[in-house]
Write a protein that holds these residues in place. Structure first.
Motif, PDB file in Angstrom:
ATOM      1  N   ILE A 133      31.259  33.328  40.483  1.00  0.00           N
ATOM      2  CA  ILE A 133      30.644  33.129  39.289  1.00  0.00           C
ATOM      3  C   ILE A 133      31.960  32.416  38.400  1.00  0.00           C
ATOM      4  CG2 ILE A 133      29.554  35.201  39.090  1.00  0.00           C
ATOM      5  CD1 ILE A 133      31.508  36.454  36.958  1.00  0.00           C
ATOM      6  N   GLY A 134      31.641  31.684  37.298  1.00  0.00           N
ATOM      7  CA  GLY A 134      32.711  31.053  36.367  1.00  0.00           C
ATOM      8  C   GLY A 134      33.674  32.153  35.975  1.00  0.00           C
ATOM      9  N   ASN A 135      34.885  31.857  35.475  1.00  0.00           N
ATOM     10  CA  ASN A 135      35.692  33.018  34.983  1.00  0.00           C
ATOM     11  C   ASN A 135      34.984  33.405  33.681  1.00  0.00           C
ATOM     12  OD1 ASN A 135      37.781  34.579  33.932  1.00  0.00           O
ATOM     13  ND2 ASN A 135      39.526  33.181  34.736  1.00  0.00           N
ATOM     14  N   LEU A 162      33.663  39.705  43.631  1.00  0.00           N
ATOM     15  CA  LEU A 162      33.443  38.345  42.657  1.00  0.00           C
ATOM     16  C   LEU A 162      34.636  37.340  43.143  1.00  0.00           C
ATOM     17  CD1 LEU A 162      32.274  39.467  39.160  1.00  0.00           C
ATOM     18  CD2 LEU A 162      31.112  38.215  41.004  1.00  0.00           C
ATOM     19  N   VAL A 163      34.256  36.011  43.199  1.00  0.00           N
ATOM     20  CA  VAL A 163      35.277  34.948  43.373  1.00  0.00           C
ATOM     21  C   VAL A 163      35.165  34.190  41.963  1.00  0.00           C
ATOM     22  CG1 VAL A 163      35.840  32.818  44.340  1.00  0.00           C
ATOM     23  CG2 VAL A 163      35.386  34.988  45.641  1.00  0.00           C
ATOM     24  N   LEU A 164      36.113  34.106  41.223  1.00  0.00           N
ATOM     25  CA  LEU A 164      36.042  33.519  39.948  1.00  0.00           C
ATOM     26  C   LEU A 164      36.458  31.960  40.180  1.00  0.00           C
ATOM     27  CD1 LEU A 164      38.284  36.164  37.798  1.00  0.00           C
ATOM     28  CD2 LEU A 164      35.626  36.087  38.305  1.00  0.00           C
ATOM     29  N   ALA A 165      35.455  31.235  39.423  1.00  0.00           N
ATOM     30  CA  ALA A 165      35.824  29.744  39.650  1.00  0.00           C
ATOM     31  C   ALA A 165      36.236  29.222  38.136  1.00  0.00           C
ATOM     32  CB  ALA A 165      34.399  29.099  39.924  1.00  0.00           C
ATOM     33  N   GLU A 166      36.891  27.947  38.246  1.00  0.00           N
ATOM     34  CA  GLU A 166      37.300  27.446  37.102  1.00  0.00           C
ATOM     35  C   GLU A 166      36.125  27.029  35.963  1.00  0.00           C
ATOM     36  OE1 GLU A 166      40.603  27.067  36.250  1.00  0.00           O
ATOM     37  OE2 GLU A 166      40.656  28.322  37.718  1.00  0.00           O
ATOM     38  N   ASN A 167      35.104  26.711  36.405  1.00  0.00           N
ATOM     39  CA  ASN A 167      33.893  26.161  35.783  1.00  0.00           C
ATOM     40  C   ASN A 167      32.425  26.390  36.684  1.00  0.00           C
ATOM     41  OD1 ASN A 167      33.565  23.640  37.212  1.00  0.00           O
ATOM     42  ND2 ASN A 167      35.486  23.319  36.108  1.00  0.00           N
ATOM     43  N   VAL A 168      31.361  26.271  35.965  1.00  0.00           N
ATOM     44  CA  VAL A 168      30.217  26.451  36.906  1.00  0.00           C
ATOM     45  C   VAL A 168      30.128  25.443  37.806  1.00  0.00           C
ATOM     46  CG1 VAL A 168      28.891  24.939  35.328  1.00  0.00           C
ATOM     47  CG2 VAL A 168      27.909  26.763  36.458  1.00  0.00           C
ATOM     48  N   ARG A 169      30.685  24.095  37.600  1.00  0.00           N
ATOM     49  CA  ARG A 169      30.527  23.351  38.872  1.00  0.00           C
ATOM     50  C   ARG A 169      31.305  23.741  40.245  1.00  0.00           C
ATOM     51  NH1 ARG A 169      27.684  18.332  37.894  1.00  0.00           N
ATOM     52  NH2 ARG A 169      26.077  19.261  36.526  1.00  0.00           N
ATOM     53  N   GLN A 170      32.584  24.543  39.783  1.00  0.00           N
ATOM     54  CA  GLN A 170      32.969  24.892  40.879  1.00  0.00           C
ATOM     55  C   GLN A 170      32.477  26.183  41.724  1.00  0.00           C
ATOM     56  OE1 GLN A 170      37.153  27.051  40.632  1.00  0.00           O
ATOM     57  NE2 GLN A 170      37.836  25.200  41.924  1.00  0.00           N
TER      58      GLN A 170
ATOM     59  N   MET C  88      40.656  32.384  52.834  1.00  0.00           N
ATOM     60  CA  MET C  88      40.263  31.982  51.562  1.00  0.00           C
ATOM     61  C   MET C  88      39.941  33.240  50.740  1.00  0.00           C
ATOM     62  SD  MET C  88      39.546  28.665  51.435  1.00  0.00           S
ATOM     63  CE  MET C  88      38.617  28.448  50.039  1.00  0.00           C
ATOM     64  N   PHE C  89      40.651  32.865  49.374  1.00  0.00           N
ATOM     65  CA  PHE C  89      40.376  34.141  48.417  1.00  0.00           C
ATOM     66  C   PHE C  89      41.083  35.362  48.972  1.00  0.00           C
ATOM     67  CE2 PHE C  89      37.834  31.124  46.460  1.00  0.00           C
ATOM     68  CZ  PHE C  89      36.684  30.717  47.092  1.00  0.00           C
ATOM     69  N   THR C  90      41.930  35.268  49.519  1.00  0.00           N
ATOM     70  CA  THR C  90      42.819  36.563  49.783  1.00  0.00           C
ATOM     71  C   THR C  90      44.074  36.143  49.649  1.00  0.00           C
ATOM     72  OG1 THR C  90      42.978  35.801  52.137  1.00  0.00           O
ATOM     73  CG2 THR C  90      41.086  37.337  51.791  1.00  0.00           C
ATOM     74  N   TRP C  91      45.087  37.351  49.595  1.00  0.00           N
ATOM     75  CA  TRP C  91      46.254  37.124  49.148  1.00  0.00           C
ATOM     76  C   TRP C  91      46.982  36.544  50.436  1.00  0.00           C
ATOM     77  CZ3 TRP C  91      50.249  39.595  51.936  1.00  0.00           C
ATOM     78  CH2 TRP C  91      49.689  40.724  52.576  1.00  0.00           C
ATOM     79  N   GLN C  92      46.451  36.737  51.601  1.00  0.00           N
ATOM     80  CA  GLN C  92      47.199  36.233  52.740  1.00  0.00           C
ATOM     81  C   GLN C  92      47.009  34.515  52.748  1.00  0.00           C
ATOM     82  OE1 GLN C  92      45.156  38.658  52.725  1.00  0.00           O
ATOM     83  NE2 GLN C  92      45.278  40.163  54.436  1.00  0.00           N
ATOM     84  N   LEU C 173      42.052  35.323  41.373  1.00  0.00           N
ATOM     85  CA  LEU C 173      41.227  36.724  41.467  1.00  0.00           C
ATOM     86  C   LEU C 173      41.988  37.715  40.766  1.00  0.00           C
ATOM     87  CD1 LEU C 173      39.615  36.497  44.868  1.00  0.00           C
ATOM     88  CD2 LEU C 173      38.606  35.441  42.760  1.00  0.00           C
ATOM     89  N   PRO C 174      42.002  38.097  39.518  1.00  0.00           N
ATOM     90  CA  PRO C 174      42.986  38.982  38.841  1.00  0.00           C
ATOM     91  C   PRO C 174      43.017  40.119  39.821  1.00  0.00           C
ATOM     92  CG  PRO C 174      41.345  38.281  37.366  1.00  0.00           C
ATOM     93  CD  PRO C 174      40.927  37.727  38.658  1.00  0.00           C
ATOM     94  N   GLY C 175      44.375  40.511  39.921  1.00  0.00           N
ATOM     95  CA  GLY C 175      44.679  41.715  40.783  1.00  0.00           C
ATOM     96  C   GLY C 175      44.521  41.744  42.293  1.00  0.00           C
ATOM     97  N   ARG C 176      43.890  40.415  42.763  1.00  0.00           N
ATOM     98  CA  ARG C 176      44.012  40.455  44.104  1.00  0.00           C
ATOM     99  C   ARG C 176      44.610  38.821  44.614  1.00  0.00           C
ATOM    100  NH1 ARG C 176      38.413  41.318  43.794  1.00  0.00           N
ATOM    101  NH2 ARG C 176      37.851  39.635  45.370  1.00  0.00           N
ATOM    102  N   THR C 177      44.522  37.695  43.936  1.00  0.00           N
ATOM    103  CA  THR C 177      45.225  36.721  44.207  1.00  0.00           C
ATOM    104  C   THR C 177      45.742  36.115  43.111  1.00  0.00           C
ATOM    105  OG1 THR C 177      43.487  35.091  44.059  1.00  0.00           O
ATOM    106  CG2 THR C 177      43.971  36.313  46.245  1.00  0.00           C
ATOM    107  N   GLN C 178      45.826  36.664  42.143  1.00  0.00           N
ATOM    108  CA  GLN C 178      46.347  36.166  40.806  1.00  0.00           C
ATOM    109  C   GLN C 178      47.886  36.123  40.621  1.00  0.00           C
ATOM    110  OE1 GLN C 178      45.562  37.179  36.354  1.00  0.00           O
ATOM    111  NE2 GLN C 178      44.448  35.428  36.479  1.00  0.00           N
ATOM    112  N   THR C 179      48.336  35.148  41.113  1.00  0.00           N
ATOM    113  CA  THR C 179      50.101  35.178  41.050  1.00  0.00           C
ATOM    114  C   THR C 179      50.515  34.913  39.587  1.00  0.00           C
ATOM    115  OG1 THR C 179      49.992  32.812  41.601  1.00  0.00           O
ATOM    116  CG2 THR C 179      50.352  34.524  43.355  1.00  0.00           C
ATOM    117  N   LEU C 180      51.733  35.148  39.284  1.00  0.00           N
ATOM    118  CA  LEU C 180      52.069  34.885  38.050  1.00  0.00           C
ATOM    119  C   LEU C 180      52.201  33.454  37.383  1.00  0.00           C
ATOM    120  CD1 LEU C 180      55.809  36.467  38.217  1.00  0.00           C
ATOM    121  CD2 LEU C 180      53.943  37.142  36.543  1.00  0.00           C
TER     122      LEU C 180
END
Lengths: 249, 255, 222
Positions: A133-135, A162-170, C88-92, C173-180
């Motif tokens: 989904i978009g963020n 959920l995987v947050l995308a930058e926008n809907v296109r992403q 993909m989408f993981t901290w690894q 992804l906040p809490g999972r892969t969101q670095t500073l």
């Protein structure tokens, strides 16, 4: 004599051309990318010499830029909330705000996916590992999706996936590449990528999704108003319809 | 202990058009405890002792020390440097810059996990005492004078208990006074530890004071071997010196 | 100003950066040793390839990574099927991205430092009875340590600041892969200036600490 006059004449004519031609900067929600590009071409044909530069991104990100003083003339967002914020922050030309299109929220899956989603609850199934989904912090798409999931009581179950995308296109792109099992996008986005994704579920939203457009405060260009009018004109609306947008009411 | 060397070494230096090939044919043997290899620069002296130490592999040949074969191309024997029990004094001493004098000296005494036993510590202490380096035990090589560095290098090599000590132009970087002193020290050490030494030099004084056997190099080959000790016993000091000068004299002319 | 949720990016960033730097260090030193000691055909070309991540735009790097380890990439499906590893989408995945950009910094500095070690010293060690591993760990590495350490600290800073490739492969992804770095980006995008200010202050404090510690470590002795 001609030799010395020619460069001068050239420079003068360029200046003259520049003085008349205007450039418009339009920030529009990501979901409007294709429709607005075409609308832009139509507008430029009508206003010879004038140029439109588009800036497509998540509505929230676009607002952040405007708040920081980006030299934008027209702003088109994918939800009322972002435009309300813009208005509250006095970034809009008073009286210029208009609604111009409608959209609907859908869940798409990769074209070759065998997933059958009979409702939002199906997203909680273990076969669905990730959902794009978009963020929600910056995209209308994300906010609509979150609201819909919450209304269906599925936010808690789906949120960890959920995987947050930058926008809907992403978000659309993630589904198209197969990086996620499913993703929330607008119906118009799904139509864009027909060969990579298919609509698995239509998501009813509490509020209808209506797109507003407005002139940004401080843009003293009459062309900006002209563009807003063009988008709402029969020509503009026809283009939008072709891309799957609904009428604003 | 008999040292016998019979090797062919082919050295290639430089690249492409500036490549230079160098052929060394060295064959000599001696059971004397003090051998000097004498010759002009570039004649292959260093290469020879590098081969003895196992730091360079000859193309063909045989090197034997005592009863042990260190290298034999015909039989496919090539002991790695660490197993040859050879002590090597490099021309620039090659002290480990990051280790103290004590740690440099005791380097060979540490095996995995590289800790020094009480006995090891004692031996290091005794050796440093012998060389007059006790006060400098915790110093680093960069704080030492040339003479001090050479002593540390010697101590280090001797603590390894080598069967032969190879010294590459040990006095080359010293002034006349220091050279004389160090020569005497080396002789004293040789007599005390009774370890066979092979000294490379182009200084005739070194030959005179040190050599029991003299091996003369010229043009990448052993030109002559002189059993100086035997000559000294037979004809006395003067006679030996005359013979030595005679033999060595021609070396620098015919370059 | 900062609540519990805001410390998560710091913890994650430290975890990712430390692990990435460790990987870059081991790999970088090992390869640097090979390159410094062995002459093989194509060595210079391979060196250039290994240094590429240092000059390549992070987004280009991110794209290549996706092509390789994405769900439909060259290695992605194999990694998932054989080891159950998803990048993909993981901290690894974030560790992978950070390690790749950090690697050239360690590699180049380690190679230069190793080449600076006098070969005579290594020969001396051999005559004193050291095996090849002993020569490396007792003589070569300690003498190359300073230069390598300097490169490693730079690598750590680079790993901490990694943004472009990380965003593409690990997502935000906040809490999972969101670095500073991603958290700051997020806060600015969302217009949350208070959070952005606090996070930036935090990052700056960490960076200054690293610089101070590193200059102490690398200060010439005596």
């Amino acid at each position: 004599m001609t030799k010395r006059r020619l460069p001068l004449l050239l420079a003068a004519s360029l200046f003259a051309a520049g003085a008349q031609a205007e450039e418009l900067i339009v920030s529009a929600a990501a979901s409007l990318t294709n429709a607005f590009k075409e609308i832009g071409q139509g507008f430029e044909r009508k206003h010879a010499g004038d140029r439109i530069t588009f800036n497509f991104a998540a509505s929230g990100a676009l607002l952040a830029q405007i708040e920081k003083g980006a030299p934008v003339d027209v702003f088109a967002s994918a939800d009322q909330e972002t435009m309300d914020k813009a208005e509250a922050g006095r970034h809009l030309e008073p009286g210029s705000r208009r609604d111009f299109a409608g959209n609907s929220l859908v869940v798409v899956v990769p074209r070759d996916s065998t997933l059958k989603l009979d409702g939002l609850a199906a997203l909680a199934d273990p076969e669905v590992e990730r959902v794009a989904i978009g963020n929600p912090a910056t995209t209308p798409n994300g906010r609509y999706a979150r609201a819909a999931l919450a209304a269906a009581g599925q936010w808690g179950a789906v949120e960890p996936k959920l995987v947050l995308a930058e926008n809907v296109r992403q978000s659309l792109n993630y589904v198209g590449r197969g990086e996620v099992e499913a993703g929330f996008v607008f119906a118009t986005d799904a139509a864009q990528d027909k060969d990579k994704v298919r609509i698995a579920l239509e998501v009813p939203t509490e509020q209808a999704i209506v797109y507003p457009i407005a002139v940004v405060a401080g843009s003293r260009k009459p062309l900006a108003r002209a563009f807003v009018d063009y988008v709402r004109s029969a020509e503009g609306q026809a283009v939008l319809k072709r891309y799957g947008f609904k009428s604003p009411n | 202990m008999k040292l016998s060397v019979d090797i062919d070494v082919r050295l290639r230096t430089g690249r492409g058009r500036r490549a230079r090939e160098f052929l060394l044919r060295a064959a000599f043997e001696s059971a004397d405890e003090r051998m000097v290899i004498f010759g002009p620069s570039g004649s292959g002296k260093s290469v020879t002792i590098q081969a003895i130490a196992g730091l360079m592999r000859p193309e063909r040949g045989r090197i034997a020390l005592g009863g042990r074969v260190l290298f034999d191309s015909a039989c496919g024997i090539d002991l790695p440097a660490r197993e040859r029990r050879v002590g090597y004094l490099f021309q620039d001493y090659a002290l480990f810059p990051h280790l103290t004098v004590a740690d440099n000296a005791g380097y060979a005494l540490r095996r995995w996990p590289w800790r020094l036993s009480a006995e090891g510590r004692e031996r290091v202490g005794a050796m440093l005492e012998l060389f007059g380096l006790s006060m400098l035990a915790d110093s680093l090589p960069r704080d030492l004078s040339g003479g001090q560095r050479q002593r540390v290098a010697l101590a280090r090599a001797l603590l390894h208990e080598p069967e032969v000590l190879l010294l590459d132009e040990p006095f080359a970087a010293m002034d006349l006074l220091l050279r004389g002193r160090m020569r005497d020290e080396l002789t004293a050490i040789q007599e005390r530890f009774r370890v066979p030494m092979v000294v490379i030099t182009h200084d005739l004084e070194d030959v005179r004071t040190f050599a029991d056997t003299l091996v003369i190099y010229r043009h990448g080959a052993v030109a002559e071997t002189l059993p100086c000790k035997a000559i000294r016993d037979r004809e006395g000091e003067a006679g030996a010196w005359a013979r030595i000068q005679n033999a060595c004299g021609g070396v620098f002319d015919a370059a | 100003m900062l609540d519990a949720a805001d410390w998560a990016p710091l913890a994650l960033t430290l975890k990712v950066s430390l692990l990435a730097t460790l990987i870059a260090l081991v790999g970088g030193v090992a390869l640097a040793f090979v390159f410094a000691r062995v002459r093989f055909p194509g060595r210079d070309t391979l060196d250039a390839i290994l240094t590429l991540p240092m000059v390549m735009p992070p987004t280009v790097l991110g794209y290549y990574l996706i092509v390789v380890v994405g769900r439909k990439g060259w290695l992605g499906p194999w990694l998932d099927d054989t080891f159950g590893i998803q990048l993909m989408f993981t901290w690894q995945g974030a560790v992978l991205a950070a390690a790749i950009v950090a690697f050239p910094l360690v590699f180049k500095s380690a190679r230069a430092a190793l080449e600076d070690v006098e070969p005579t010293l290594e020969r001396a060690a051999r005559t004193l009875g050291s095996t090849e591993p002993a020569v490396f760990f007792r003589v070569t590495l300690p003498l190359a340590a300073r230069g390598t350490l300097a490169g490693t600290l730079l690598a750590f800073a680079r790993a901490m600041g990694e943004f472009g490739a990380t965003l593409m492969i690990a997502g935000n992804l906040p809490g999972r892969t969101q670095t500073l770095s991603l958290a700051v980006y997020d806060a600015v995008q969302a217009g949350d200036e208070a959070r952005a200010d606090a996070l930036v202050l935090l990052i700056s404090a960490v960076c200054v600490t690293i610089l101070v510690v590193s200059s102490r470590l690398l200060a010439p002795r005596r």
